[in-house]
Write an enzyme that holds these catalytic residues in place. Sequence first.
Site, PDB file in Angstrom:
ATOM      1  N   LYS A  75      -3.292   6.025  -3.396  1.00  0.00           N
ATOM      2  CA  LYS A  75      -2.040   6.510  -2.788  1.00  0.00           C
ATOM      3  C   LYS A  75      -1.556   7.807  -3.454  1.00  0.00           C
ATOM      4  O   LYS A  75      -1.905   8.118  -4.585  1.00  0.00           O
ATOM      5  CB  LYS A  75      -0.982   5.402  -2.846  1.00  0.00           C
ATOM      6  CG  LYS A  75      -1.315   4.308  -1.812  1.00  0.00           C
ATOM      7  CD  LYS A  75      -0.133   3.611  -1.236  1.00  0.00           C
ATOM      8  CE  LYS A  75      -0.594   2.772  -0.043  1.00  0.00           C
ATOM      9  NZ  LYS A  75       0.276   1.660   0.269  1.00  0.00           N
TER      10      LYS A  75
ATOM     11  N   ARG B 231      -5.188  -4.633  -1.679  1.00  0.00           N
ATOM     12  CA  ARG B 231      -5.734  -3.871  -0.542  1.00  0.00           C
ATOM     13  C   ARG B 231      -6.308  -2.566  -1.091  1.00  0.00           C
ATOM     14  O   ARG B 231      -5.568  -1.729  -1.595  1.00  0.00           O
ATOM     15  CB  ARG B 231      -4.621  -3.613   0.480  1.00  0.00           C
ATOM     16  CG  ARG B 231      -5.088  -2.893   1.725  1.00  0.00           C
ATOM     17  CD  ARG B 231      -3.931  -2.663   2.690  1.00  0.00           C
ATOM     18  NE  ARG B 231      -4.383  -2.039   3.930  1.00  0.00           N
ATOM     19  CZ  ARG B 231      -4.561  -0.736   4.080  1.00  0.00           C
ATOM     20  NH1 ARG B 231      -4.307   0.099   3.090  1.00  0.00           N
ATOM     21  NH2 ARG B 231      -4.994  -0.251   5.223  1.00  0.00           N
TER      22      ARG B 231
HETATM   23  C1  9MG Z   1      -1.864  -0.400   6.339  1.00  0.00           C
HETATM   24  N1  9MG Z   1      -1.414  -0.216   4.978  1.00  0.00           N
HETATM   25  C2  9MG Z   1      -1.416   0.941   4.270  1.00  0.00           C
HETATM   26  N2  9MG Z   1      -0.889   0.741   3.057  1.00  0.00           N
HETATM   27  C3  9MG Z   1      -0.554  -0.579   2.999  1.00  0.00           C
HETATM   28  C4  9MG Z   1       0.036  -1.388   2.036  1.00  0.00           C
HETATM   29  O1  9MG Z   1       0.436  -0.897   0.857  1.00  0.00           O
HETATM   30  N3  9MG Z   1       0.238  -2.688   2.307  1.00  0.00           N
HETATM   31  C5  9MG Z   1      -0.128  -3.206   3.514  1.00  0.00           C
HETATM   32  N4  9MG Z   1       0.104  -4.510   3.723  1.00  0.00           N
HETATM   33  N5  9MG Z   1      -0.697  -2.473   4.476  1.00  0.00           N
HETATM   34  C6  9MG Z   1      -0.886  -1.178   4.218  1.00  0.00           C
END
Ligand code: 9MG
Length: 281
Positions: free
Chosen positions: A226, A260
Amino acid sequence: MKIICGKHTLDLSHPVVMGVLNTTPDSFSDGGNYYAGGALDTDLALRRAEQMVREGAAIIDVGGESTRPGAAPISEQEELGRVVPVVEAITAELDVVISVDTSTPGVIRESAAAGAGLINDVRALERPGALEAAVATGLPVCLMHMRGQPDNMQRDPHYGDVVAEVAAYLRERQKACEAAGIARQRLIFDPGFGFGKTDEHNLTLLRNLSELAPSDIPLLAGLSRKSMIGRLLGREVDQRLPGSLALAMLAAQRGARILRVHDVAATVDVLRMQRLVDNPQ
Ligand code: 9MG
């Protein structure tokens, strides 16, 4: 802690990895990877899903609408065309939980019919019709906190107490889900790192992650590659692996049960090492 995802049961007694599969032409880090001659190539997407499963992903998160800061919305038809063929292909070929990163009622319904086992909604089922669609599928849902919308969320976000406000929002969406017929055992909470938050908000949320959900509701954390890592460390997207791994481990130590990520193999190794240290046999 277990969660039933359609025909799969996901064991969350230890943190697991959700691998990102963006079928968008324009996502911030892996957009356009599965396009050939300007069209989505389902086979390329399937091969990437296969690789992530081999590397240890427990969940593959398929998304067709970009949610990066500044992203514009797309039509339901466009999203369906980017998501459902990929969900069908993975369902036919791989034994893995498929999560669908969507806020769109038609995509929720059709992905569930195609074999998805989990709904991952960055809008926490707030889009009109999404809650009803999710109820009808019977699938678990990840409710994420976002302040604003992708096209405006990073314009000077403000909170009095970010931890309390995010926790209250997730509780309020939990109540709405329960009232509509989604049992508590089918919910996952996510603070939404980078979604309407400054770097300091993100760090504060991570420090206090365990306060954001009751102990029986699993937490998902998405920190991989990010822009916070870019700003804090001065790193371009392709140089964010060390920062992403550190944040994944810190999130797992603070209670995240689902990470994720884009870099599955490396994150799985980090979690395995952590487990060996924290759970001696
Ligand atoms: C689709 N997406 C992009 N970043 C995300 C995040 O931090 N959490 C979740 N649940 N989906 C995300």
